[in-house]
Scaffold this active site. Sequence first.
Site, PDB file in Angstrom:
ATOM      1  N   LYS A 284      34.038  47.582  32.553  1.00 14.15           N
ATOM      2  CA  LYS A 284      32.810  47.891  33.300  1.00 14.15           C
ATOM      3  C   LYS A 284      32.976  49.511  33.333  1.00 14.15           C
ATOM      4  O   LYS A 284      31.745  50.027  33.176  1.00 14.15           O
ATOM      5  CB  LYS A 284      32.854  47.212  34.736  1.00 14.15           C
ATOM      6  CG  LYS A 284      32.752  45.769  34.665  1.00 14.15           C
ATOM      7  CD  LYS A 284      33.031  45.038  36.151  1.00 14.15           C
ATOM      8  CE  LYS A 284      34.090  45.384  36.873  1.00 14.15           C
ATOM      9  NZ  LYS A 284      35.329  44.868  36.473  1.00 14.15           N
TER      10      LYS A 284
ATOM     11  N   ARG B 203      30.191  41.614  44.436  1.00 12.38           N
ATOM     12  CA  ARG B 203      31.381  40.719  44.264  1.00 12.38           C
ATOM     13  C   ARG B 203      31.250  39.526  45.040  1.00 12.38           C
ATOM     14  O   ARG B 203      32.304  38.657  44.584  1.00 12.38           O
ATOM     15  CB  ARG B 203      32.481  41.673  44.526  1.00 12.38           C
ATOM     16  CG  ARG B 203      33.244  41.992  43.435  1.00 12.38           C
ATOM     17  CD  ARG B 203      34.314  43.056  43.776  1.00 12.38           C
ATOM     18  NE  ARG B 203      35.567  43.162  43.222  1.00 12.38           N
ATOM     19  CZ  ARG B 203      35.648  44.121  42.302  1.00 12.38           C
ATOM     20  NH1 ARG B 203      34.629  45.075  42.258  1.00 12.38           N
ATOM     21  NH2 ARG B 203      36.715  44.401  41.682  1.00 12.38           N
TER      22      ARG B 203
ATOM     23  N   ARG C 109      46.561  50.616  30.919  1.00 16.47           N
ATOM     24  CA  ARG C 109      45.645  51.506  31.283  1.00 16.47           C
ATOM     25  C   ARG C 109      46.075  52.771  31.814  1.00 16.47           C
ATOM     26  O   ARG C 109      47.111  52.541  32.712  1.00 16.47           O
ATOM     27  CB  ARG C 109      44.308  50.894  32.282  1.00 16.47           C
ATOM     28  CG  ARG C 109      43.446  51.920  32.941  1.00 16.47           C
ATOM     29  CD  ARG C 109      42.304  51.354  33.545  1.00 16.47           C
ATOM     30  NE  ARG C 109      42.674  50.402  34.583  1.00 16.47           N
ATOM     31  CZ  ARG C 109      41.770  49.739  35.435  1.00 16.47           C
ATOM     32  NH1 ARG C 109      40.655  49.807  34.884  1.00 16.47           N
ATOM     33  NH2 ARG C 109      42.200  49.069  36.532  1.00 16.47           N
TER      34      ARG C 109
ATOM     35  N   ARG D 230      46.776  53.203  37.998  1.00 11.36           N
ATOM     36  CA  ARG D 230      46.324  52.888  39.289  1.00 11.36           C
ATOM     37  C   ARG D 230      47.518  51.944  39.980  1.00 11.36           C
ATOM     38  O   ARG D 230      48.052  51.197  39.402  1.00 11.36           O
ATOM     39  CB  ARG D 230      45.011  51.983  39.133  1.00 11.36           C
ATOM     40  CG  ARG D 230      43.809  52.669  39.411  1.00 11.36           C
ATOM     41  CD  ARG D 230      42.677  52.089  38.903  1.00 11.36           C
ATOM     42  NE  ARG D 230      42.362  50.768  39.413  1.00 11.36           N
ATOM     43  CZ  ARG D 230      41.361  50.097  39.276  1.00 11.36           C
ATOM     44  NH1 ARG D 230      40.377  50.806  38.486  1.00 11.36           N
ATOM     45  NH2 ARG D 230      41.191  48.928  39.766  1.00 11.36           N
TER      46      ARG D 230
ATOM     47  N   ARG E 279      44.140  39.835  41.378  1.00 12.96           N
ATOM     48  CA  ARG E 279      42.689  40.112  41.167  1.00 12.96           C
ATOM     49  C   ARG E 279      42.045  39.193  40.332  1.00 12.96           C
ATOM     50  O   ARG E 279      40.609  38.944  40.603  1.00 12.96           O
ATOM     51  CB  ARG E 279      42.708  41.576  40.673  1.00 12.96           C
ATOM     52  CG  ARG E 279      42.958  42.469  41.523  1.00 12.96           C
ATOM     53  CD  ARG E 279      43.617  43.833  40.837  1.00 12.96           C
ATOM     54  NE  ARG E 279      42.669  44.698  39.843  1.00 12.96           N
ATOM     55  CZ  ARG E 279      42.904  45.571  39.008  1.00 12.96           C
ATOM     56  NH1 ARG E 279      44.258  45.832  38.639  1.00 12.96           N
ATOM     57  NH2 ARG E 279      42.030  46.127  38.323  1.00 12.96           N
TER      58      ARG E 279
HETATM   59  P1  AP5 Z   1      37.805  49.509  32.336  1.00 12.62           P
HETATM   60  O1  AP5 Z   1      36.555  49.943  31.807  1.00 12.62           O
HETATM   61  O2  AP5 Z   1      38.695  50.577  33.393  1.00 12.62           O
HETATM   62  O3  AP5 Z   1      37.585  48.058  32.974  1.00 12.62           O
HETATM   63  P2  AP5 Z   1      36.980  47.596  34.715  1.00 12.62           P
HETATM   64  O4  AP5 Z   1      36.261  46.484  34.129  1.00 12.62           O
HETATM   65  O5  AP5 Z   1      36.353  48.885  35.103  1.00 12.62           O
HETATM   66  O6  AP5 Z   1      38.280  47.185  35.330  1.00 12.62           O
HETATM   67  P3  AP5 Z   1      38.762  47.610  37.141  1.00 12.62           P
HETATM   68  O7  AP5 Z   1      40.098  47.205  37.062  1.00 12.62           O
HETATM   69  O8  AP5 Z   1      38.174  49.149  37.312  1.00 12.62           O
HETATM   70  O9  AP5 Z   1      37.861  46.554  37.704  1.00 12.62           O
HETATM   71  P4  AP5 Z   1      38.328  45.872  38.925  1.00 12.62           P
HETATM   72  O10 AP5 Z   1      37.058  45.109  39.023  1.00 12.62           O
HETATM   73  O11 AP5 Z   1      39.435  45.312  39.034  1.00 12.62           O
HETATM   74  O12 AP5 Z   1      38.321  47.226  39.838  1.00 12.62           O
HETATM   75  P5  AP5 Z   1      37.353  47.953  41.004  1.00 12.62           P
HETATM   76  O13 AP5 Z   1      37.892  49.572  40.633  1.00 12.62           O
HETATM   77  O14 AP5 Z   1      36.072  47.762  40.782  1.00 12.62           O
HETATM   78  O15 AP5 Z   1      38.935  49.232  31.293  1.00 12.62           O
HETATM   79  C1  AP5 Z   1      40.018  48.776  31.303  1.00 12.62           C
HETATM   80  C2  AP5 Z   1      41.000  49.102  30.357  1.00 12.62           C
HETATM   81  O16 AP5 Z   1      40.465  48.369  29.022  1.00 12.62           O
HETATM   82  C3  AP5 Z   1      41.233  50.485  30.093  1.00 12.62           C
HETATM   83  O17 AP5 Z   1      42.495  50.857  29.667  1.00 12.62           O
HETATM   84  C4  AP5 Z   1      40.210  50.803  28.917  1.00 12.62           C
HETATM   85  O18 AP5 Z   1      40.337  51.862  28.188  1.00 12.62           O
HETATM   86  C5  AP5 Z   1      40.421  49.493  28.030  1.00 12.62           C
HETATM   87  N1  AP5 Z   1      39.237  48.860  27.117  1.00 12.62           N
HETATM   88  C6  AP5 Z   1      38.013  48.972  27.614  1.00 12.62           C
HETATM   89  N2  AP5 Z   1      37.109  48.216  26.907  1.00 12.62           N
HETATM   90  C7  AP5 Z   1      37.777  47.932  25.654  1.00 12.62           C
HETATM   91  C8  AP5 Z   1      37.540  47.309  24.445  1.00 12.62           C
HETATM   92  N3  AP5 Z   1      36.200  46.925  24.097  1.00 12.62           N
HETATM   93  N4  AP5 Z   1      38.599  47.049  23.804  1.00 12.62           N
HETATM   94  C9  AP5 Z   1      39.748  47.708  24.096  1.00 12.62           C
HETATM   95  N5  AP5 Z   1      40.358  48.162  25.359  1.00 12.62           N
HETATM   96  C10 AP5 Z   1      39.071  48.270  26.202  1.00 12.62           C
HETATM   97  O19 AP5 Z   1      37.964  47.439  42.227  1.00 12.62           O
HETATM   98  C11 AP5 Z   1      39.146  47.887  42.653  1.00 12.62           C
HETATM   99  C12 AP5 Z   1      39.536  47.033  44.248  1.00 12.62           C
HETATM  100  O20 AP5 Z   1      38.575  47.731  45.082  1.00 12.62           O
HETATM  101  C13 AP5 Z   1      39.203  45.525  44.124  1.00 12.62           C
HETATM  102  O21 AP5 Z   1      40.569  44.837  43.973  1.00 12.62           O
HETATM  103  C14 AP5 Z   1      38.727  45.494  45.644  1.00 12.62           C
HETATM  104  O22 AP5 Z   1      40.104  45.578  46.527  1.00 12.62           O
HETATM  105  C15 AP5 Z   1      38.017  46.766  45.987  1.00 12.62           C
HETATM  106  N6  AP5 Z   1      36.669  46.573  45.874  1.00 12.62           N
HETATM  107  C16 AP5 Z   1      35.933  47.195  44.746  1.00 12.62           C
HETATM  108  N7  AP5 Z   1      34.514  46.709  44.873  1.00 12.62           N
HETATM  109  C17 AP5 Z   1      34.541  45.921  45.854  1.00 12.62           C
HETATM  110  C18 AP5 Z   1      33.605  45.080  46.391  1.00 12.62           C
HETATM  111  N8  AP5 Z   1      32.259  45.112  45.839  1.00 12.62           N
HETATM  112  N9  AP5 Z   1      33.770  44.123  47.493  1.00 12.62           N
HETATM  113  C19 AP5 Z   1      35.035  44.013  48.079  1.00 12.62           C
HETATM  114  N10 AP5 Z   1      35.918  44.865  47.450  1.00 12.62           N
HETATM  115  C20 AP5 Z   1      35.749  45.861  46.621  1.00 12.62           C
HETATM  116 MG    MG Z   2      36.443  49.905  37.028  1.00 14.44          MG
END
Ligand code: AP5
Ligand code: MG
Length: 212
Positions: free
Chosen positions: A18, A91, A125, A158, A169
Amino acid sequence: MMSKKMRVVLLGPPGAGKGTQAKQIVENTGLVHLSTGDVLRDEVARATELGKTAKGYMERGELVPDGLIIDMVRGRIESAAAGFLLDGFPRTVEQAEALAKIAPVDVVVNIQLARDEVVRRLTARRVCEGCGKIYNLLYNAPEDKSTCSACGGKLLQRDDDRQDVIENRYDVYERSTAPLIDYYSERQLLHDVDGAQSSQAILSEIMAILSE
Ligand code: AP5
Ligand code: MG
């Protein structure tokens, strides 16, 4: 270039790509990127009241309570109502219903990725502390393992990218967030994209969806 589909939600499990896609999409469209994960990590780093409350949930890979998240995003969404790209929000169904009242979305892009590939990607990552650029030691490695190739900043892992937390997660995603697939599908807003493709192939598909 502004996209025709202006209020966009990126849905998908942790590690689906994402954040990687969001950075490219906003460059191509001028939409405002809002990542609730990035906002929360900033609150934690600044040790605000919200950050102190959110920290424990995030370290365990649990969701931060809906009320706190909705209060946190409301103003940001209202001020970007002409065109935004939401990454990591909504979410839960409760968050989706709150969003529908703040600013109804035009399109939802659901990036799909299986659990084993999520674990593989997230354990490899690295994120730049300076500019936020996202790397992967397996797929998109920096020249030097600890330095950002773009800005020279330090690359960090992270706190929630540990195997046990990643597994939790994914469980939380399946339990609380995957129901949004049906929610948006029933409203004819959902478009599935296969996240196992190259980043470039995924971006092309998303840009085609946004210009339909
Ligand atoms: P990346 O692009 O970083 O993936 P992402 O989908 O953004 O993954 P996140 O871990 O950020 O998602 P998340 O939903 O768990 O975390 P968030 O920060 O939202 O890519 C991942 C890896 O793959 C990278 O190394 C990249 O280089 C690689 N990659 C990408 N595309 C590729 C491809 N096509 N091929 C190969 N490799 C590739 O949330 C974190 C925490 O915050 C949650 O756990 C929760 O506690 C809290 N939180 C956030 N939002 C909310 C909400 N709305 N409600 C409640 N709690 C929340
Ligand atoms: Mg992200």
